[in-house]
Design an enzyme around this catalytic site. Structure first.
Site, PDB file in Angstrom:
ATOM      1  N   LYS A  22       0.735  -1.461   0.197  1.00 28.99           N
ATOM      2  CA  LYS A  22      -0.086  -0.160   0.077  1.00 28.99           C
ATOM      3  C   LYS A  22       0.819   0.990   0.265  1.00 28.99           C
ATOM      4  O   LYS A  22       1.728   0.987   1.333  1.00 28.99           O
ATOM      5  CB  LYS A  22      -1.215   0.038   1.669  1.00 28.99           C
ATOM      6  CG  LYS A  22      -1.651   1.269   0.524  1.00 28.99           C
ATOM      7  CD  LYS A  22      -2.394   1.495   2.138  1.00 28.99           C
ATOM      8  CE  LYS A  22      -2.174   2.740   2.867  1.00 28.99           C
ATOM      9  NZ  LYS A  22      -1.873   3.739   2.062  1.00 28.99           N
TER      10      LYS A  22
ATOM     11  N   GLU B 150       9.938  16.470  14.886  1.00 32.01           N
ATOM     12  CA  GLU B 150      10.382  16.168  13.221  1.00 32.01           C
ATOM     13  C   GLU B 150       9.276  16.630  12.915  1.00 32.01           C
ATOM     14  O   GLU B 150       8.588  16.912  12.400  1.00 32.01           O
ATOM     15  CB  GLU B 150      10.458  15.049  12.786  1.00 32.01           C
ATOM     16  CG  GLU B 150      10.512  13.850  11.638  1.00 32.01           C
ATOM     17  CD  GLU B 150      10.694  13.257  10.919  1.00 32.01           C
ATOM     18  OE1 GLU B 150       9.286  12.862  11.093  1.00 32.01           O
ATOM     19  OE2 GLU B 150      11.139  12.587  10.423  1.00 32.01           O
TER      20      GLU B 150
ATOM     21  N   GLU C 220      10.104   1.849  10.380  1.00 36.18           N
ATOM     22  CA  GLU C 220      10.924   2.423  10.378  1.00 36.18           C
ATOM     23  C   GLU C 220      10.283   3.993  10.107  1.00 36.18           C
ATOM     24  O   GLU C 220       9.435   4.598   9.200  1.00 36.18           O
ATOM     25  CB  GLU C 220      11.639   2.019   8.512  1.00 36.18           C
ATOM     26  CG  GLU C 220      12.404   0.362   8.923  1.00 36.18           C
ATOM     27  CD  GLU C 220      13.905   1.304   8.678  1.00 36.18           C
ATOM     28  OE1 GLU C 220      14.402   2.054  10.198  1.00 36.18           O
ATOM     29  OE2 GLU C 220      14.717  -0.379   8.829  1.00 36.18           O
TER      30      GLU C 220
ATOM     31  N   THR D 239       2.081   6.953  13.503  1.00 33.86           N
ATOM     32  CA  THR D 239       1.095   5.786  13.192  1.00 33.86           C
ATOM     33  C   THR D 239       1.832   4.527  13.742  1.00 33.86           C
ATOM     34  O   THR D 239       1.201   3.512  13.092  1.00 33.86           O
ATOM     35  CB  THR D 239       1.589   6.080  11.583  1.00 33.86           C
ATOM     36  OG1 THR D 239       1.333   7.187  11.086  1.00 33.86           O
ATOM     37  CG2 THR D 239       0.340   5.088  10.732  1.00 33.86           C
TER      38      THR D 239
ATOM     39  N   GLY E 103       7.754   5.270   7.638  1.00 35.51           N
ATOM     40  CA  GLY E 103       6.287   6.427   8.260  1.00 35.51           C
ATOM     41  C   GLY E 103       6.563   7.012   9.701  1.00 35.51           C
ATOM     42  O   GLY E 103       7.596   6.999   9.790  1.00 35.51           O
TER      43      GLY E 103
HETATM   44  P1  NAD Z   1       2.344   9.116   7.435  1.00 38.22           P
HETATM   45  O1  NAD Z   1       2.618   8.000   8.805  1.00 38.22           O
HETATM   46  O2  NAD Z   1       1.290   9.746   8.237  1.00 38.22           O
HETATM   47  O3  NAD Z   1       2.002   7.465   6.243  1.00 38.22           O
HETATM   48  C1  NAD Z   1       2.881   6.595   5.816  1.00 38.22           C
HETATM   49  C2  NAD Z   1       2.061   5.489   5.708  1.00 38.22           C
HETATM   50  O4  NAD Z   1       0.725   4.869   6.203  1.00 38.22           O
HETATM   51  C3  NAD Z   1       1.122   6.127   4.022  1.00 38.22           C
HETATM   52  O5  NAD Z   1       0.920   5.078   2.859  1.00 38.22           O
HETATM   53  C4  NAD Z   1      -0.132   6.056   5.109  1.00 38.22           C
HETATM   54  O6  NAD Z   1      -1.690   5.678   3.937  1.00 38.22           O
HETATM   55  C5  NAD Z   1      -0.177   4.568   5.813  1.00 38.22           C
HETATM   56  N1  NAD Z   1      -1.012   4.723   7.265  1.00 38.22           N
HETATM   57  C6  NAD Z   1      -1.314   6.379   7.623  1.00 38.22           C
HETATM   58  N2  NAD Z   1      -2.396   5.553   9.119  1.00 38.22           N
HETATM   59  C7  NAD Z   1      -1.977   4.599   8.888  1.00 38.22           C
HETATM   60  C8  NAD Z   1      -3.275   3.407  10.003  1.00 38.22           C
HETATM   61  N3  NAD Z   1      -3.223   3.407  10.864  1.00 38.22           N
HETATM   62  N4  NAD Z   1      -3.019   1.999   9.138  1.00 38.22           N
HETATM   63  C9  NAD Z   1      -2.091   1.464   8.802  1.00 38.22           C
HETATM   64  N5  NAD Z   1      -1.613   1.888   7.658  1.00 38.22           N
HETATM   65  C10 NAD Z   1      -1.435   3.698   7.649  1.00 38.22           C
HETATM   66  O7  NAD Z   1       3.562   8.415   7.107  1.00 38.22           O
HETATM   67  P2  NAD Z   1       3.902  10.276   5.987  1.00 38.22           P
HETATM   68  O8  NAD Z   1       3.741  11.472   5.794  1.00 38.22           O
HETATM   69  O9  NAD Z   1       3.660   9.213   4.053  1.00 38.22           O
HETATM   70  O10 NAD Z   1       5.572   9.809   5.853  1.00 38.22           O
HETATM   71  C11 NAD Z   1       6.525  10.894   6.306  1.00 38.22           C
HETATM   72  C12 NAD Z   1       7.132  10.140   7.771  1.00 38.22           C
HETATM   73  O11 NAD Z   1       8.184   8.516   7.052  1.00 38.22           O
HETATM   74  C13 NAD Z   1       8.152  10.867   8.150  1.00 38.22           C
HETATM   75  O12 NAD Z   1       7.941  11.449  10.018  1.00 38.22           O
HETATM   76  C14 NAD Z   1       9.373   9.997   8.035  1.00 38.22           C
HETATM   77  O13 NAD Z   1      10.728  10.418   9.441  1.00 38.22           O
HETATM   78  C15 NAD Z   1       9.046   8.793   7.823  1.00 38.22           C
HETATM   79  N6  NAD Z   1      10.159   8.000   7.182  1.00 38.22           N
HETATM   80  C16 NAD Z   1      11.408   6.802   7.948  1.00 38.22           C
HETATM   81  C17 NAD Z   1      12.096   6.587   7.040  1.00 38.22           C
HETATM   82  C18 NAD Z   1      12.988   5.447   7.551  1.00 38.22           C
HETATM   83  O14 NAD Z   1      13.696   4.973   7.320  1.00 38.22           O
HETATM   84  N7  NAD Z   1      13.071   5.468   8.761  1.00 38.22           N
HETATM   85  C19 NAD Z   1      11.723   6.576   5.785  1.00 38.22           C
HETATM   86  C20 NAD Z   1      11.220   7.837   5.350  1.00 38.22           C
HETATM   87  C21 NAD Z   1       9.977   8.191   5.867  1.00 38.22           C
END
Ligand code: NAD
Length: 498
Positions: free
Chosen positions: A178, A389, A254, A236, A232
Site C-alpha cells: 500500500k 520532526e 522505520e 502511525t 512512516g
Molecule cells: P504516514 O505515517 O502518515 O504514512 C505512511 C503510510 O502509512 C501511508 O501509506 C499511509 O497511508 C499509511 N497509514 C497511515 N495511517 C495508517 C494506519 N492507521 N494504519 C495503516 N497504515 C496507515 O507518513 P508519511 O507522512 O507518508 O511519511 C513521512 C514520515 O515517514 C516521516 O515521519 C518520516 O520520517 C518517515 N520516514 C521514515 C523513514 C525511515 O527509514 N525511518 C523513511 C522515510 C520516511
C-alpha cells in the site's frame, strides 16, 4: 469531470489490474504547480481483503517460497527493468513528489541496487545446524513468513518500497503493497515491471491504493497477514504496533527522526558546513527521515558557522524539481506547507531566525508549495523545533561546550535514527559515535546508505533493521527441526524431553 488523455492507475490484485471499490478516484497534482499529473483508483477494506486473499492463495499454491532460483532471477530482472526506466520514470517521481530530478534518478538507482543485492542473497538464505548430543541434532531453517503487508510513505516512494520488497521477495514471501495516496503512480509503474516478470507467479505481489485509516489498517489487522513492514511517521508506527498486537504479528518499523550533526572546531570547516547543510536534506525540502535538522556546533566556531549557513542556505535555488537548476523542491502538499509554516512561526518565538522563515510566492512559485530554506540559531535543546520532526526545510542550530555536552544534546530527543560527527580527531569521532544512541552514525559525511549495510532506528525511530543480512532475516521465521538418530548401539540423551 475527468480530464481527457490523463492516465489512471489501478490496483493490481492476483495478477489483474482492477478498479478499487471506492467511488471517488484520486487526483494526483504536481506540488510545484498544482497541475494534474494522473488519476488513481481508490480502495476500500474489501479491496484490501481481496489482495490479502490473492497473496495467501499464491503463497500456498505456487512454488515461489521453495524456488530460490526463480526468486533470484526475478529480482535481477526487476533491477534491470528499473534501471532501464530511469529516463521516463524519474520525471514521474519528481512530478508526483516534488524532489529535484537528480534526486529522483538517484532514488531509482538506489532501488535497483537494493533489488540486485537481494537477488544475490535469495539463494544464500542459510540457516544453521548443530550437533546437540551423540544421537541428536538440530536444523535451524530460515523460512518465509507468509503474507507480508508493505506500507510506504510518500517522500521516497520507490526506494523505500524496494528496501522492504526486495528482501521480502528474496525470502520467499507474498506481499500486499500500500503506497501513500499522495504518490502511488511511480510505484504502479514499478508494479507493471513486476507484472512483466514471468518468474513471479501472479498473486505473489499485490498493490492496493487507499487511505491508511481503512485500507492500511486492514492490511495490519487481517488475520491472514503475518507481518507488517511499515515506513512512516512515528505516531502511525505506534498505532500499527498496537493494531498488530492483537494478532501478535511481526512488525518492522522505520519511523521518524531528528538527526544531529555535530561539528567540532578541528573539522575541515568548509566541508563540514556543506555536508551538514546538505545532510539537512534541504534539496527535498527537508522531507527525508534521516535529515540532519539539528546542527550542533562548538561555541568557538558558532559565529563563523552561522555566517556560512546564512550564505549557503540563502543562496539555494528553490523551484520545480524538473528545472535542472533547482536545488530545493516544494513540500509535498498544502497540508504539509501549512504544517511547516506553523513550525516556522513557533521557531520565531523560540529562537533567532537567521535566514528564510517564509513561503516563497514570487512568479511561478506562487502556484506551488515552496518554503524558503530556513535556519534558526540559539535554539534551546527543549524547543519544539529542536524536538519534533518538522519534515520541512528548517534547520535548528544549537551550541555545545565540550564533547560530553555534545553527546548529551545529540541524545536529547525521542528519536535515534541517524547522526553525523565532523572532526579530524578519529578518537573523538569514535568516542562520540559510541555514545550517540542512533542506528547510524556518519563520520565526516552524511546520508550515505548502502543495501549491504543495515540501517534502522534506536528509541522511537523504529524497530528492526533494513538493508543488509539483518534486513533479509526480518522477513523470515526460524524453525528448529530436531532430529533424534536411532542408534541401537548408543543410548539417547533425555535432556530434550522436558
Ligand atoms: P504516514 O505515517 O502518515 O504514512 C505512511 C503510510 O502509512 C501511508 O501509506 C499511509 O497511508 C499509511 N497509514 C497511515 N495511517 C495508517 C494506519 N492507521 N494504519 C495503516 N497504515 C496507515 O507518513 P508519511 O507522512 O507518508 O511519511 C513521512 C514520515 O515517514 C516521516 O515521519 C518520516 O520520517 C518517515 N520516514 C521514515 C523513514 C525511515 O527509514 N525511518 C523513511 C522515510 C520516511
Amino acid at each position: 469531470m475527468i480530464a481527457e488523455g490523463v492516465k489512471t492507475y489501478r490496483n493490481y490484485i492476483g495478477g489483474e489490474w482492477r478498479d478499487g471499490s471506492a467511488t471517488e478516484r484520486l487526483e494526483i497534482r504536481d506540488p510545484a504547480n498544482g497541475e494534474l499529473v494522473y488519476y488513481c483508483t481508490n480502495s476500500t477494506v474489501e479491496d484490501a481483503r481481496a489482495a490479502i486473499a490473492a497473496a495467501k492463495h499464491a503463497f500456498e499454491h505456487t512454488d515461489w517460497s521453495e524456488n530460490a532460483v526463480a526468486r533470484a532471477k526475478a529480482l535481477y530482472k526487476l533491477a534491470d527493468a528499473l534501471r532501464a526506466s530511469l529516463d521516463w520514470l524519474a520525471p514521474l517521481l519528481t512530478r508526483e513528489g516534488g524532489k529535484p530530478l537528480a534526486i529522483s534518478r538517484a532514488e531509482i538507482m538506489r532501488g535497483a541496487d537494493a533489488l540486485e543485492y537481494y537477488a544475490g542473497l535469495a539463494r544464500n538464505l542459510y540457516g544453521r545446524s548443530i550437533n546437540l548430543g551423540p544421537n541428536e541434532m538440530a536444523i535451524l531453517l530460515r523460512e518465509p513468513i507468509g503474507v507480508v503487508s508493505i506500507i510506504t510513505p510518500w517522500n521516497m516512494a520507490l526506494s523505500l518500497l524496494t528496501r522492504s520488497l526486495a528482501p521480502a521477495l528474496a525470502a520467499g514471501n507474498a506481499v500486499v503493497i500500500k503506497p501513500a495516496s499522495l504518490t502511488p503512480g511511480a510505484t504502479a509503474e514499478f508494479i507493471r515491471m513486476i507484472d512483466e516478470t514471468p518468474e513471479i507467479p501472479k498473486g505473489i505481489v499485490n498493490y492496493v491504493v487507499g487511505p491508511g485509516s481503512t485500507v492500511g489498517a486492514e492490511l495490519v489487522k487481517h488475520p491472514d497477514v503475518e507481518m507488517v513492514a511499515f515506513t512512516g511517521d512515528t505516531s502511525t508506527g505506534k498505532e500499527i504496533m498496537r493494531m498488530a498486537a492483537d494478532g501478535l504479528k511481526k512488525v518492522s518499523l522505520e519511523l521518524g527522526g531528528k538527526s544531529p550533526s555535530v561539528i567540532f572546531p578541528d573539522a575541515d570547516f568548509g566541508r563540514a558546513v556543506r555536508s551538514a547543510l546538505s545532510g539537512a536534506s534541504l534539496w527535498h525540502a527537508g522531507q527525508v527521515c534521516v535529515a540532519g535538522t539539528r546542527i550542533l556546533v562548538q561555541e568557538s566556531i558558532h559565529d563563523r558557522f552561522i555566517e556560512e549557513a546564512r550564505k549557503q542556505a540563502g543562496s539555494l535555488r528553490v523551484g520545480p524539481g524538473l528545472d535542472k537548476s533547482t536545488q530545493v523542491g516544494p513540500v509535498i502538499s498544502e497540508g504539509q506547507l501549512n504544517r511547516v509554516l506553523q513550525y516556522v512561526e513557533v521557531g520565531k518565538r523560540e529562537a533567532e531566525l537567521v535566514v528564510g522563515g517564509h513561503r516563497l510566492t514570487d512568479g511561478e512559485l506562487a502556484r506551488g508549495y515552496f518554503v524558503a530554506p530556513t535556519v534558526f540559531d540559539r535554539v534551546p535543546v527543549d524547543a519544539k523545533i529542536a524536538q519534533e520532526e518538522i519534515f520541512g526545510p528548517v534547520v535548528s542550530v544549537l551550541t555545545f561546550k565540550d564533547e560530553e555536552e555534545a553527546a548529551e544534546i545529540a541524545n536529547a530527543t525521542v528519536y535515534g535514527l541517524a547522526a553525523a560527527v565532523y572532526t579530524t580527531d578519529i578518537n573523538k569521532a569514535m568516542r562520540l559515535a559510541k555514545k550517540i544512541k542512533s542506528g547510524m552514525v556518519w563520520i565526516n559525511t552524511f546520508g550515505r546508505l548502502y543495501p549491504n549495510a543495515e540501517m534502522g532506528g534506536y528509541k522511537q525511530s523504529g524497530l528492526g533493521r533494513s538493508y543488509g543480512l539483518e534486513g533479509l532475516r526480518e522477513f523470515t521465521e526460524l524453525k528448529h527441526i530436531n532430529i533424534q538418530i536411532h542408534d541401537p548401539g548408543r543410548a539417547t540423551s533425555r535432556r530434550g524431553d522436558e
